[in-house]
Design an enzyme around this catalytic site. Structure first.
Site, PDB file in Angstrom:
ATOM      1  N   CYS A 226       2.721   9.203  -3.117  1.00 33.03           N
ATOM      2  CA  CYS A 226       2.258   7.838  -2.852  1.00 33.03           C
ATOM      3  C   CYS A 226       1.905   7.198  -4.194  1.00 33.03           C
ATOM      4  CB  CYS A 226       1.090   7.812  -1.862  1.00 33.03           C
ATOM      5  SG  CYS A 226      -0.393   8.700  -2.393  1.00 33.03           S
TER       6      CYS A 226
ATOM      7  N   ARG B 165      -2.814   8.719   0.920  1.00 31.41           N
ATOM      8  CA  ARG B 165      -1.731   9.072   1.846  1.00 31.41           C
ATOM      9  C   ARG B 165      -1.071  10.417   1.561  1.00 31.41           C
ATOM     10  NH1 ARG B 165       1.351   3.559   0.782  1.00 31.41           N
ATOM     11  NH2 ARG B 165       0.358   4.020  -1.217  1.00 31.41           N
TER      12      ARG B 165
ATOM     13  N   ASP C 119      -0.716   1.275   2.847  1.00 29.59           N
ATOM     14  CA  ASP C 119      -1.734   1.737   1.906  1.00 29.59           C
ATOM     15  C   ASP C 119      -3.114   1.451   2.513  1.00 29.59           C
ATOM     16  OD1 ASP C 119      -3.485   2.117  -0.151  1.00 29.59           O
ATOM     17  OD2 ASP C 119      -2.363   0.943  -1.614  1.00 29.59           O
TER      18      ASP C 119
HETATM   19  P1  4NP Z   1      -2.680   6.108  -2.125  1.00 30.95           P
HETATM   20  O1  4NP Z   1      -3.736   4.896  -2.044  1.00 30.95           O
HETATM   21  O2  4NP Z   1      -1.483   5.612  -2.896  1.00 30.95           O
HETATM   22  O3  4NP Z   1      -2.344   6.371  -0.691  1.00 30.95           O
HETATM   23  O4  4NP Z   1      -3.378   7.271  -2.792  1.00 30.95           O
HETATM   24  C1  4NP Z   1      -4.183   4.214  -3.175  1.00 30.95           C
HETATM   25  C2  4NP Z   1      -5.187   4.754  -3.955  1.00 30.95           C
HETATM   26  C3  4NP Z   1      -5.655   4.075  -5.062  1.00 30.95           C
HETATM   27  C4  4NP Z   1      -5.123   2.837  -5.380  1.00 30.95           C
HETATM   28  C5  4NP Z   1      -4.108   2.306  -4.606  1.00 30.95           C
HETATM   29  C6  4NP Z   1      -3.640   2.997  -3.507  1.00 30.95           C
HETATM   30  N1  4NP Z   1      -5.624   2.122  -6.499  1.00 30.95           N
HETATM   31  O5  4NP Z   1      -5.159   1.000  -6.732  1.00 30.95           O
HETATM   32  O6  4NP Z   1      -6.499   2.636  -7.211  1.00 30.95           O
END
Ligand code: 4NP
Length: 152
Positions: A7, A13, A120
């Site tokens: 991800c 995720r 997300d």
């Molecule tokens: P992930 O979610 O891609 O599912 O781990 C996110 C975690 C952090 C961020 C964006 C999406 N961020 O912008 O820090």
């Protein structure tokens, strides 16, 4: 067989996808996860992912965020992207068609003709994590049953 879940941050995720798939396959299937961005490298999964996994009996607190690396194409047989943006990023790093062909969007396991993204959940509430868990559980059930019957 080695499978990588990817991800953006590798804290919401893909840690869930890793934990869920590990719980459905035998330990000779290696499952890992990574993020296309390095914002959270070294961190534990988001508390909300830890909580929803725990609710379903899965412990993901052994995981730490790491960034996707081109070398992952050498080590993994299949790479599942959580959303279209992650998919594009990973494919753009592939050095040849064989590597690019390792990458698919995970929800294509459920809806092969569509390009659906796992949303997300980072900026939302707990319900988003519950939804993500359920989508990933369904997709991983299909991945695991294909692995267990040697289908692609
Ligand atoms: P992930 O979610 O891609 O599912 O781990 C996110 C975690 C952090 C961020 C964006 C999406 N961020 O912008 O820090």
């Amino acid at each position: 067989m080695k499978i990588l879940m990817v991800c953006l941050g590798n804290i919401c995720r893909s840690p869930l996808a890793e934990g869920i798939l590990k719980a459905k396959v035998s330990s000779d299937i290696y499952v890992d996860s990574a993020g296309t961005a390095g914002y959270h490298v070294g961190e534990l999964p988001d508390k909300r992912s830890v909580m929803v996994a725990q609710k379903y009996g899965i412990d993901i607190t052994d995981q730490r965020s790491r960034k996707f690396s081109v070398a992952d194409f050498d080590h993994f047989d299949r790479i599942y992207a959580m959303d279209e943006s992650n998919y594009q990023t990973i494919v753009s790093l592939a050095r040849n068609k064989e590597e690019a062909d390792k990458v698919t969007m995970i929800l294509q396991e459920l809806f092969p003709k569509e390009k659906l993204s796992v949303p997300d959940p980072y900026y939302g509430g707990d319900q988003g994590f519950e939804n993500v868990y359920n989508m990933l559980d369904e997709a991983c059930e299909i991945i695991a049953s294909k692995i267990n019957t040697n289908e692609r």
